[in-house]
Design a protein around this motif. Sequence first.
Motif, short mmCIF file in Angstrom:
data_model
loop_
_atom_site.label_atom_id
_atom_site.label_comp_id
_atom_site.label_asym_id
_atom_site.label_seq_id
_atom_site.Cartn_x
_atom_site.Cartn_y
_atom_site.Cartn_z
N THR A 1 1.21 -8.24 -0.06
CA THR A 1 1.39 -8.95 1.20
C THR A 1 2.20 -8.13 2.21
O THR A 1 1.94 -8.19 3.41
CB THR A 1 2.06 -10.30 0.97
N SER A 2 3.18 -7.37 1.74
CA SER A 2 4.02 -6.60 2.67
C SER A 2 3.23 -5.48 3.35
O SER A 2 3.58 -5.06 4.46
CB SER A 2 5.23 -6.02 1.95
N GLN A 3 2.17 -5.01 2.70
CA GLN A 3 1.33 -3.98 3.30
C GLN A 3 0.15 -4.57 4.06
O GLN A 3 -0.24 -4.07 5.11
CB GLN A 3 0.82 -3.02 2.23
N LEU A 4 -0.43 -5.65 3.52
CA LEU A 4 -1.64 -6.21 4.10
C LEU A 4 -1.35 -7.00 5.38
O LEU A 4 -2.11 -6.91 6.35
CB LEU A 4 -2.34 -7.09 3.08
N ALA A 5 -0.27 -7.76 5.40
CA ALA A 5 0.02 -8.59 6.57
C ALA A 5 0.16 -7.75 7.85
O ALA A 5 -0.45 -8.09 8.88
CB ALA A 5 1.27 -9.43 6.33
N PRO A 6 0.93 -6.65 7.85
CA PRO A 6 1.01 -5.84 9.08
C PRO A 6 -0.33 -5.24 9.50
O PRO A 6 -0.62 -5.14 10.70
CB PRO A 6 2.02 -4.74 8.71
N ASN B 1 -12.62 -7.74 -5.56
CA ASN B 1 -11.92 -7.47 -6.80
C ASN B 1 -10.66 -6.66 -6.53
O ASN B 1 -10.67 -5.76 -5.69
CB ASN B 1 -12.82 -6.68 -7.77
N LYS B 2 -9.60 -6.97 -7.25
CA LYS B 2 -8.41 -6.13 -7.21
C LYS B 2 -8.58 -4.95 -8.17
O LYS B 2 -9.11 -5.13 -9.27
CB LYS B 2 -7.18 -6.94 -7.63
N PRO B 3 -8.12 -3.75 -7.79
CA PRO B 3 -7.55 -3.38 -6.49
C PRO B 3 -8.66 -3.27 -5.44
O PRO B 3 -9.81 -2.98 -5.78
CB PRO B 3 -6.91 -2.02 -6.77
N PHE B 4 -8.33 -3.48 -4.19
CA PHE B 4 -9.32 -3.48 -3.13
C PHE B 4 -8.86 -2.59 -1.99
O PHE B 4 -7.68 -2.24 -1.87
CB PHE B 4 -9.55 -4.91 -2.61
N ASP B 5 -9.81 -2.24 -1.14
CA ASP B 5 -9.53 -1.45 0.06
C ASP B 5 -9.09 -2.42 1.16
O ASP B 5 -9.87 -3.30 1.57
CB ASP B 5 -10.79 -0.70 0.49
N PRO B 6 -7.87 -2.32 1.68
CA PRO B 6 -7.41 -3.25 2.73
C PRO B 6 -8.31 -3.25 3.96
O PRO B 6 -8.46 -4.28 4.62
CB PRO B 6 -6.01 -2.74 3.06
#
Length: 247
Positions: free
Chosen positions: A25-30, A113-118
């Motif tokens: 979340t800390s990387q995806l939200a921004p 699927n995790k891991p995924f490309d943001p």
Amino acid sequence: MAELPGLAQADRPLVVLADDDTAITSQLAPLLERSGFDVLTVHDGAAALTAATALPAPDLMVLDVLMPHLDGREVLRRIRQAGVWLPVLLLTQVGESSERAMALEEGADDYLNKPFDPYELTARLRALNRRARRGLPPLASARVLRAGPLRLDRAARRAWVAGREVVLTPKAAALLDYLVTHPDELLSRERLMEVVWGWDSASTTRAVDNRVAEIRRGLGDGPGMPQWIETVTGEGYRFVPRVEAER
């Protein structure tokens, strides 16, 4: 319903990002915020359920499967049971075909699927938001879909064009189902391989081309002037017609 005042600007869709992994979340939200979304981040299933039924209503939801209090699938089931049809992208844990089928059957509009490309996740949210803003009904939760003379019974995996049944192999039927539930979206061969064949398949992307050719023969389509499936050179395929849930 809970109230979440002032979270979204009028021209920025509000995404609920529900995942208990703060590294994600800390990387995806921004990234989502830089991409034109407003983001509400929650870290457990109970908070995700509250956010999904809040006022003002969110536009989209990214929902992890494994979370405290309520798992993502239970949140999704309760959202749909409550008649809330915001587009939901489900983050799943494994790439098995049963996992993919379950995600879509339970009312997810799409999944990764995790891991995924943001950046792929961002592109999928944009596609879901475009369909929602054009007033299209939720396609992934509909049993029967129509696109012009095409009628697709998703539960039975059967299709008809102008009353004529289109006989397809199981892989081609599954591929047609995914194309029809993602109209006007550019779908790469790799994505279609993941959805229909799974990560553990020994097949190559040529299998996608072969099944698309099978679908085209069944629908009476041609790659030169496609009525149904457009080839985007070097990219993948796009289902062309407008699709509606049968009422």
